[in-house]
Write a protein that holds these residues in place. Sequence first.
Motif, PDB file in Angstrom:
ATOM      1  N   ARG A 253     -20.739  -6.639 -57.268  1.00 35.00           N
ATOM      2  CA  ARG A 253     -19.966  -6.156 -58.415  1.00 35.00           C
ATOM      3  C   ARG A 253     -20.317  -6.866 -59.719  1.00 35.00           C
ATOM      4  NH1 ARG A 253     -13.773  -6.078 -57.059  1.00 35.00           N
ATOM      5  NH2 ARG A 253     -13.714  -5.064 -59.081  1.00 35.00           N
ATOM      6  N   ILE A 254     -20.842  -8.088 -59.621  1.00 39.86           N
ATOM      7  CA  ILE A 254     -21.135  -8.847 -60.850  1.00 39.86           C
ATOM      8  C   ILE A 254     -22.628  -9.165 -60.970  1.00 39.86           C
ATOM      9  CG2 ILE A 254     -20.705 -11.008 -62.100  1.00 39.86           C
ATOM     10  CD1 ILE A 254     -18.306  -9.144 -62.032  1.00 39.86           C
TER      11      ILE A 254
ATOM     12  N   CYS B 205     -19.010  -9.533 -52.131  1.00 44.64           N
ATOM     13  CA  CYS B 205     -18.641  -8.468 -53.069  1.00 44.64           C
ATOM     14  C   CYS B 205     -18.961  -8.867 -54.502  1.00 44.64           C
ATOM     15  CB  CYS B 205     -17.155  -8.140 -52.949  1.00 44.64           C
ATOM     16  SG  CYS B 205     -16.744  -7.340 -51.401  1.00 44.64           S
ATOM     17  N   THR B 206     -18.820 -10.172 -54.814  1.00 41.39           N
ATOM     18  CA  THR B 206     -19.155 -10.649 -56.152  1.00 41.39           C
ATOM     19  C   THR B 206     -20.614 -10.349 -56.482  1.00 41.39           C
ATOM     20  OG1 THR B 206     -17.492 -12.391 -56.116  1.00 41.39           O
ATOM     21  CG2 THR B 206     -19.351 -12.716 -57.589  1.00 41.39           C
TER      22      THR B 206
ATOM     23  N   HIS C 154     -19.532 -16.551 -64.349  1.00 40.91           N
ATOM     24  CA  HIS C 154     -19.103 -15.184 -64.060  1.00 40.91           C
ATOM     25  C   HIS C 154     -18.813 -15.012 -62.574  1.00 40.91           C
ATOM     26  CE1 HIS C 154     -20.923 -13.558 -67.974  1.00 40.91           C
ATOM     27  NE2 HIS C 154     -19.637 -13.336 -68.006  1.00 40.91           N
TER      28      HIS C 154
ATOM     29  N   ASP D  96     -18.093 -17.430 -60.463  1.00 40.70           N
ATOM     30  CA  ASP D  96     -16.928 -18.259 -60.121  1.00 40.70           C
ATOM     31  C   ASP D  96     -15.630 -17.533 -60.467  1.00 40.70           C
ATOM     32  OD1 ASP D  96     -18.537 -20.223 -59.175  1.00 40.70           O
ATOM     33  OD2 ASP D  96     -18.378 -21.525 -60.932  1.00 40.70           O
ATOM     34  N   ILE D  97     -15.582 -16.982 -61.677  1.00 40.76           N
ATOM     35  CA  ILE D  97     -14.379 -16.265 -62.122  1.00 40.76           C
ATOM     36  C   ILE D  97     -14.074 -15.123 -61.153  1.00 40.76           C
ATOM     37  CG2 ILE D  97     -13.470 -14.731 -63.910  1.00 40.76           C
ATOM     38  CD1 ILE D  97     -13.424 -17.405 -65.026  1.00 40.76           C
ATOM     39  N   SER D  98     -15.106 -14.383 -60.802  1.00 42.52           N
ATOM     40  CA  SER D  98     -14.911 -13.257 -59.884  1.00 42.52           C
ATOM     41  C   SER D  98     -14.279 -13.734 -58.579  1.00 42.52           C
ATOM     42  CB  SER D  98     -16.261 -12.586 -59.619  1.00 42.52           C
ATOM     43  OG  SER D  98     -16.155 -11.711 -58.527  1.00 42.52           O
ATOM     44  N   ARG D  99     -14.729 -14.872 -58.093  1.00 40.67           N
ATOM     45  CA  ARG D  99     -14.179 -15.373 -56.827  1.00 40.67           C
ATOM     46  C   ARG D  99     -12.728 -15.801 -56.982  1.00 40.67           C
ATOM     47  NH1 ARG D  99     -18.395 -19.722 -55.567  1.00 40.67           N
ATOM     48  NH2 ARG D  99     -16.999 -20.279 -53.868  1.00 40.67           N
ATOM     49  N   THR D 100     -12.386 -16.411 -58.129  1.00 41.43           N
ATOM     50  CA  THR D 100     -10.984 -16.802 -58.321  1.00 41.43           C
ATOM     51  C   THR D 100     -10.090 -15.567 -58.402  1.00 41.43           C
ATOM     52  OG1 THR D 100     -11.099 -16.813 -60.741  1.00 41.43           O
ATOM     53  CG2 THR D 100     -11.596 -18.884 -59.629  1.00 41.43           C
ATOM     54  N   LEU D 101     -10.696 -14.408 -58.719  1.00 45.02           N
ATOM     55  CA  LEU D 101      -9.890 -13.181 -58.811  1.00 45.02           C
ATOM     56  C   LEU D 101      -9.776 -12.480 -57.466  1.00 45.02           C
ATOM     57  CD1 LEU D 101     -11.286 -12.031 -62.240  1.00 45.02           C
ATOM     58  CD2 LEU D 101      -8.925 -12.660 -61.776  1.00 45.02           C
ATOM     59  N   GLY D 102     -10.109 -13.193 -56.408  1.00 42.03           N
ATOM     60  CA  GLY D 102      -9.880 -12.652 -55.074  1.00 42.03           C
ATOM     61  C   GLY D 102     -11.041 -11.845 -54.520  1.00 42.03           C
ATOM     62  N   VAL D 103     -12.204 -11.926 -55.150  1.00 46.74           N
ATOM     63  CA  VAL D 103     -13.352 -11.151 -54.682  1.00 46.74           C
ATOM     64  C   VAL D 103     -14.309 -12.079 -53.927  1.00 46.74           C
ATOM     65  CG1 VAL D 103     -15.272  -9.707 -55.428  1.00 46.74           C
ATOM     66  CG2 VAL D 103     -13.078  -9.555 -56.604  1.00 46.74           C
ATOM     67  N   SER D 104     -14.649 -11.686 -52.711  1.00 45.73           N
ATOM     68  CA  SER D 104     -15.472 -12.546 -51.861  1.00 45.73           C
ATOM     69  C   SER D 104     -16.868 -12.727 -52.465  1.00 45.73           C
ATOM     70  CB  SER D 104     -15.605 -11.919 -50.479  1.00 45.73           C
ATOM     71  OG  SER D 104     -16.389 -10.756 -50.568  1.00 45.73           O
ATOM     72  N   PRO D 105     -17.590 -13.777 -52.068  1.00 51.66           N
ATOM     73  CA  PRO D 105     -18.935 -14.006 -52.619  1.00 51.66           C
ATOM     74  C   PRO D 105     -19.851 -12.794 -52.428  1.00 51.66           C
ATOM     75  CG  PRO D 105     -18.212 -15.927 -51.408  1.00 51.66           C
ATOM     76  CD  PRO D 105     -17.162 -14.874 -51.199  1.00 51.66           C
TER      77      PRO D 105
END
Lengths: 381, 275
Positions: free
Chosen positions: B188-189, B184-185, B171, B173-182
């Motif tokens: 948000r996640i 913020c990830t 989850h 990793d996916i968030s980071r590939t979507l342009g969200v920094s660690p």
Amino acid sequence: MSRGWVHCRVGSFGLEAEWSIQSGEVLVLFGPSGAGKTTTLRAIAGLLQPESGHIEIGDRVVYDSASGVSIPTHRRRVGYLTQRYNLFPHLNVAKNVGYGLRDWSPAAAAERVRELIEVLRLDGLEQRRPWELSGGQQQRVALGRALAPKPEVLLLDEPFASLDMELRRIFRRELRSTLTSSHVPVMLVTHDREEALALADSIQVIDEGKRLTQGNPLDVLGQPGQERVANLVGVENLFTLAIESRNPRNGTMICVGGGLRIEVPLDSNLPNMGAEGGSEPSSDTNDYVTVGIRASDIILSTQDIQSSTARNRLLGNVTHVELVPPGYQITLNCGQDLQCQITGAALEELGIRPGMDLWAVFKASSCFLIQPPSQAELARL
Amino acid sequence: MASITRRRSIGLPNTGAGMGGAATLLYVLFIGLPVGALLFKAGQQESFFTTLTSGPALTAMRLSLVTSAISMVVIVLVGTPFAYLLARSKSPLLRLIDTLVELPLVMPPVVAGVAMLMAFGRRGVLGAPLEDLGITLPFTTAAVIMAQVFVASPFFVRAAKLGFQSVAKDHEDISRTLGVSPWCTFWRITLPLAAPSLLTGLALSWARAVSEFGATIMFAGNLTGKTQTMPLAIMSAMETSLDTALVLSVLLVLGSLTVLAALGYFAQRHWQGEA
């Protein structure tokens, strides 16, 4: 466009990957579990640090070990779809799709989400939570989420693994049309032949962290030139035979061994794997060749079809009948066992059962020669 | 033969169920009787609310609420990043630290109090340097908070660690590939997904802090208005006014029941069936 190469080490596993994908092109990475397919995707996404390498996405260099460039994952603009989708369970469908659009203006983001929801036929499901969706719907939400921020390369890791056969066919077609319209280069990982054939523009076979071959999917999967590749893609019939005589005028030669006598393409056609295979192209002085024949290329008949263009007609005895969806696989003993693929209807019409005598008929051009393993490959085994 | 075997196989579970039923009844009585007796005796008092709003009880209550609230803030601020590191790291050193986190759980609280005196007390290891800086810790309200953090933090850290571990790395990793920094990830996640576990841990941790007695009396003493929290006030009141002791006890029991209810709610709120 994306291209590059990486060397990675994960524990005792070493990977040497190399790729080049044009915009709108689908490159399929084909290989068994543990071949290094997922590792390649993770290295491109920046989720795994290679030992060395050079990675280009779009027109940017996102990783280069020589110059020390390494752009973090969240600035690489990759779309990554994992096997189990990993939808965010605390967000609904619309928020999952729009997750990567935080930098967009609210209006533009809402428009993009609406557009993808429509394209992926998720209308009416916007407020649903991931666990309220079917497997196919989850897959589409995950695809929409990956496509939403307009990635410059799309990495798909066995995107159909958790769907049943029926759904796979449908979604394969869907994915193909979505990809064509998005003009994004795609790297897709699979170990399913059918999937590779349906989606690939180009296919790369990898095993044990090494690239074995790359090319047109029909060539690579249909008539693989290397023994290891043939085993990986599942060529049902492989025989090592002695060359009895060559007939350069027909472009064929006669090979014998273990009770078989068949006519096959001349061995000067043996593909030269060059730097790839690392071995010398076979010369005319070879006495033995390995011949591959796909089970689906063999015609079975209750009578000898004498007046036909097929160069090979062998009489054999049925020893096994096995259900191999979508049809049946017949084992015919013609001196050596020959595997033949037929449909259920054909099985019934001819009343095929073990103990029966049948003729196997196939063209010389259906037989393909396989390069013996190179010294380097033998050393690894 | 067959019939005998059959009767036996039916008989055994019945005996088991009978024994289980008896044991359950015994256990429920054993726990329920004292709690019931406490509530009954407190209810018999005519002056429940007068006692409740009387000086000593109110002072102890206020102190308990303030100190435990501050303790929770400290535990969450330090415990959350620490728990995240424990959940994600594979380093052997952190494995060792992970085990040490559990030490306060098995250590007698009185011993914890003595240990803290040895560290921060006037004649403790850090006592002299602290005194030079003009800081005196033992027998202050700060000492109450320190004692609470010492004994209660493992409950939060352990639950938070398990919560973070339950958030799939994929989850993030996916968030980071979507342009969200660690960073913020995480917000948000990771945090939203681990929230039920964190809240469970916080509830348990708070219950433990409020009921803290041994370490507090050793390290912070029993000074009314300064270090005398509710459990300490109950003990003192037992010698002078049973009424005050009963009222405070009932309040603590109600607090515990609230925590239990909250735990049930958080457990249900896990991201499987929550809308």
